[in-house]
Design a protein around this motif. Structure first.
Motif, short mmCIF file in Angstrom:
data_model
loop_
_atom_site.label_atom_id
_atom_site.label_comp_id
_atom_site.label_asym_id
_atom_site.label_seq_id
_atom_site.Cartn_x
_atom_site.Cartn_y
_atom_site.Cartn_z
N HIS A 1 0.83 -1.21 0.00
CA HIS A 1 0.00 0.00 0.00
C HIS A 1 0.86 1.26 0.00
CE1 HIS A 1 -3.71 -2.22 0.53
NE2 HIS A 1 -3.15 -2.92 1.50
N GLY A 2 2.09 1.15 0.54
CA GLY A 2 2.96 2.31 0.56
C GLY A 2 3.35 2.77 -0.82
N LEU A 3 3.46 1.82 -1.78
CA LEU A 3 3.82 2.18 -3.15
C LEU A 3 2.70 2.94 -3.85
CD1 LEU A 3 5.55 -1.13 -4.32
CD2 LEU A 3 6.65 1.01 -3.68
N ALA A 4 1.49 2.88 -3.33
CA ALA A 4 0.36 3.57 -3.94
C ALA A 4 0.11 4.94 -3.32
CB ALA A 4 -0.90 2.71 -3.80
N ASP A 5 0.92 5.33 -2.36
CA ASP A 5 0.71 6.60 -1.68
C ASP A 5 0.81 7.77 -2.66
OD1 ASP A 5 0.77 7.45 1.50
OD2 ASP A 5 1.53 9.03 0.17
N GLU A 6 0.01 8.79 -2.43
CA GLU A 6 0.00 9.94 -3.34
C GLU A 6 1.23 10.82 -3.16
OE1 GLU A 6 -3.58 12.10 -2.84
OE2 GLU A 6 -4.88 10.51 -3.64
N ASP A 7 1.86 10.76 -2.01
CA ASP A 7 3.05 11.58 -1.74
C ASP A 7 4.29 10.90 -2.32
OD1 ASP A 7 5.40 12.73 -0.36
OD2 ASP A 7 3.89 13.85 0.75
N GLU A 8 4.97 11.60 -3.21
CA GLU A 8 6.13 11.01 -3.88
C GLU A 8 7.24 10.64 -2.90
OE1 GLU A 8 9.20 12.06 -7.57
OE2 GLU A 8 7.52 13.38 -7.10
N ARG A 9 7.39 11.43 -1.83
CA ARG A 9 8.43 11.14 -0.85
C ARG A 9 8.13 9.84 -0.11
NH1 ARG A 9 8.07 16.68 2.33
NH2 ARG A 9 5.89 16.10 2.00
N VAL A 10 6.87 9.60 0.21
CA VAL A 10 6.48 8.35 0.87
C VAL A 10 6.73 7.17 -0.06
CG1 VAL A 10 4.56 7.05 1.87
CG2 VAL A 10 4.79 9.51 2.33
N ARG A 11 6.32 7.32 -1.35
CA ARG A 11 6.53 6.23 -2.31
C ARG A 11 8.02 5.93 -2.46
NH1 ARG A 11 3.04 9.22 -5.57
NH2 ARG A 11 4.67 9.56 -7.14
N GLY A 12 8.83 6.97 -2.52
CA GLY A 12 10.27 6.77 -2.66
C GLY A 12 10.86 6.04 -1.47
N ALA A 13 10.42 6.43 -0.25
CA ALA A 13 10.94 5.77 0.96
C ALA A 13 10.49 4.32 1.01
CB ALA A 13 10.45 6.52 2.20
N MET A 14 9.22 4.04 0.64
CA MET A 14 8.73 2.67 0.62
C MET A 14 9.45 1.82 -0.41
SD MET A 14 6.44 2.08 2.91
CE MET A 14 5.32 2.93 4.02
N LEU A 15 9.71 2.39 -1.56
CA LEU A 15 10.42 1.66 -2.61
C LEU A 15 11.84 1.33 -2.18
CD1 LEU A 15 10.37 0.47 -5.43
CD2 LEU A 15 10.95 2.72 -6.34
N ASP A 16 12.52 2.32 -1.58
CA ASP A 16 13.88 2.08 -1.08
C ASP A 16 13.88 0.96 -0.03
OD1 ASP A 16 14.86 4.04 -2.71
OD2 ASP A 16 14.91 5.60 -1.15
N ALA A 17 12.87 1.00 0.85
CA ALA A 17 12.78 -0.03 1.89
C ALA A 17 12.52 -1.40 1.26
CB ALA A 17 11.66 0.31 2.87
N GLY A 18 11.64 -1.45 0.24
CA GLY A 18 11.35 -2.72 -0.42
C GLY A 18 12.56 -3.30 -1.11
#
Length: 462
Positions: free
Chosen positions: A1-18
């Motif tokens: 669900h983090g990858l679907a977040d509207e905030d680009e910074r959140v998506r980037g952090a989730m992707l890095d974590a993944g």
């Protein structure tokens, strides 16, 4: 669900974590990781297409990280490769770009399967029903070629297919697709693509004057991608062909060459410093061409150069400088006055010098003592702020002769300004220009031609 977040910074952090999680545990739990990613890739995003694109973008990137841990011959590698190629049809460039990045490692281990996918991708590239289909196929071809290696461009007939598509005069989507592939190959393979650039250059130049807007736009983007990745030898390789094209009697060829010369603004900084001193004078000549399309292309190319200047003061004056380059007889004096009234505080880069030096050379040849003095003072002020001696080197040889001539001027104010400017340039460049200049000044001091020449030599030495 983090990858679907509207905030680009959140998506980037989730992707890095993944990605970090996949790389940390993928070697042990690759069998558990890949099914979860495959499920995300196949999820139905019809309720919220934008949300689905964001999830797939992150999922394909993590799939590429997970594929590094799957052993050669594992059927999941082939399945992952097929899934990635299927995802290329997603009409979102961020997803297609992520797929391209992941295809390389998989294609390297699944060479036969990756090679068998190339014919269908080439067909989609030139005959895809939509812009997104052709664009995705271009990214897919680039990713697979990176995995298979550069020889695949010739062995699998990719370059031949692209050249044939570019030559399809009655099929604009076909030409556009080929240009997409050239752009993606240039950005993906980078300098490894250089040897092929010279072969496609004539066809690329022809696309700049294509009757179809989409083809012209794709040609400009492809040219920028090529120029951004060229090495110094690569710039030297393509420059003669571009300069010949800029002097061609056929205005369409000339227009295409001028537009691609403008794309040199996107070269790497070191290559930019080498190319612009040659390019800008040719663009200035093209602005005086009899055909309005060539004039317009030259003005657009000079705007491209002005758009990459790093000096804030020069960027603010860019419109006036371009007017002076377009109409030197009428506009040079105004440009010199504006430059004289500007306080330079930012480092001067190669693009800034390329715009200013032609105006300074024109001012140094002017009959007016005020214009000469202004040009000398501006030359000294701008050259003193050049951070890299290599940026000034091509221009120093252009400025030194007219500055030496200004040292012979009857007006003492002109001689004093020329002496200071010449000293600044010689100190920036060091030997051999400094030694050559000192030798010339000593000869002037001993000259028996006129008192003005001896005074100019003395001022220069001082």
């Amino acid at each position: 669900h983090g990858l679907a977040d509207e905030d680009e910074r959140v998506r980037g952090a989730m992707l890095d974590a993944g990605i970090a999680l996949v790389r940390a545990r993928g070697g042990v739990n690759a069998g558990a990781v890949t099914p979860a990613i495959d499920a995300a890739l196949g999820a139905d995003g019809s309720d919220d297409p934008e949300c689905g694109d964001r999830i797939r973008e992150g999922a394909v990137t993590m799939l590429g990280a997970a594929a590094e841990f799957l052993p050669p011959g594992d059927p999941r590698r082939a399945a992952a490769l097929d899934a990635l190629i299927g995802t290329l049809s997603t009409p979102a460039e961020v997803v297609q770009r992520a797929v391209c990045d992941c295809l390389g490692p998989l294609a390297k281990g699944e060479r036969d399967r990756a090679r068998s996918a190339l014919p269908s991708l080439l067909e989609r590239l030139v005959a895809g029903a939509s812009y997104g289909d052709r664009r995705g196929a271009a990214y897919g071809i680039a990713g697979i070629v990176r995995g298979l290696g550069i020889p695949a461009l010739k062995q699998d007939g990719i370059m031949q297919a692209l050249q044939e598509a570019l030559d399809a005069k009655k099929d604009p989507p076909r030409r556009q697709g080929a240009l997409f592939a050239i752009e993606c190959l240039a950005t993906t393979l980078r300098r490894l693509f250089e040897p092929y650039v010279i072969h496609i250059l004539p066809l690329l130049l022809a696309c700049f004057s294509d009757h179809d807007t989409g083809v012209r736009d794709a040609a400009e983007v492809a040219a920028r991608a090529i120029m951004a990745e060229l090495s110094a030898p690569g710039v030297k390789l393509v420059m003669p062909a571009l300069l010949r094209g800029a002097s061609d009697p056929a205005w369409r060829t000339k227009e295409g060459a001028v537009r691609m010369l403008g794309a040199t603004a996107y070269c790497a900084p070191r290559q930019l410093a080498t190319a612009l001193p040659t390019v800008v004078p040719h663009l200035c000549e093209a602005m005086a061409d009899s055909h309005p399309r060539v004039q317009s292309a030259a003005l657009g190319a000079l705007r491209e150069v002005a758009g990459v200047t790093q000096n804030r003061e020069i960027r603010a004056l860019a419109p006036m400088l371009l007017e002076a380059l377009a109409d030197p007889a009428e506009r040079t004096a105004g440009a010199l006055n504006s430059l004289m009234s500007t306080t330079f505080v930012t480092a001067v880069d190669a693009a800034s010098l390329a715009l200013v030096v032609p105006i300074l050379r024109r001012g140094l040849r002017d009959r007016s003592a005020d214009a000469k003095r202004a040009a000398c003072r501006i030359a000294g002020a701008t050259c003193a702020l050049v951070a890299e001696a290599a940026d000034l080197a091509p221009h120093a040889n252009q400025l030194a002769p007219p500055l030496r001539e200004a040292l012979r001027d009857p007006n003492p104010a002109v001689r004093a300004a020329a002496a200071r400017a010449l000293a600044t340039i010689a100190a920036n460049q060091g030997d051999p220009l400094e030694s050559e200049t000192l030798g010339w000044l000593r000869a002037q001091v001993r000259s028996d031609t006129s008192p003005a020449e001896r005074a100019g030599g003395a001022q220069g030495l001082a």
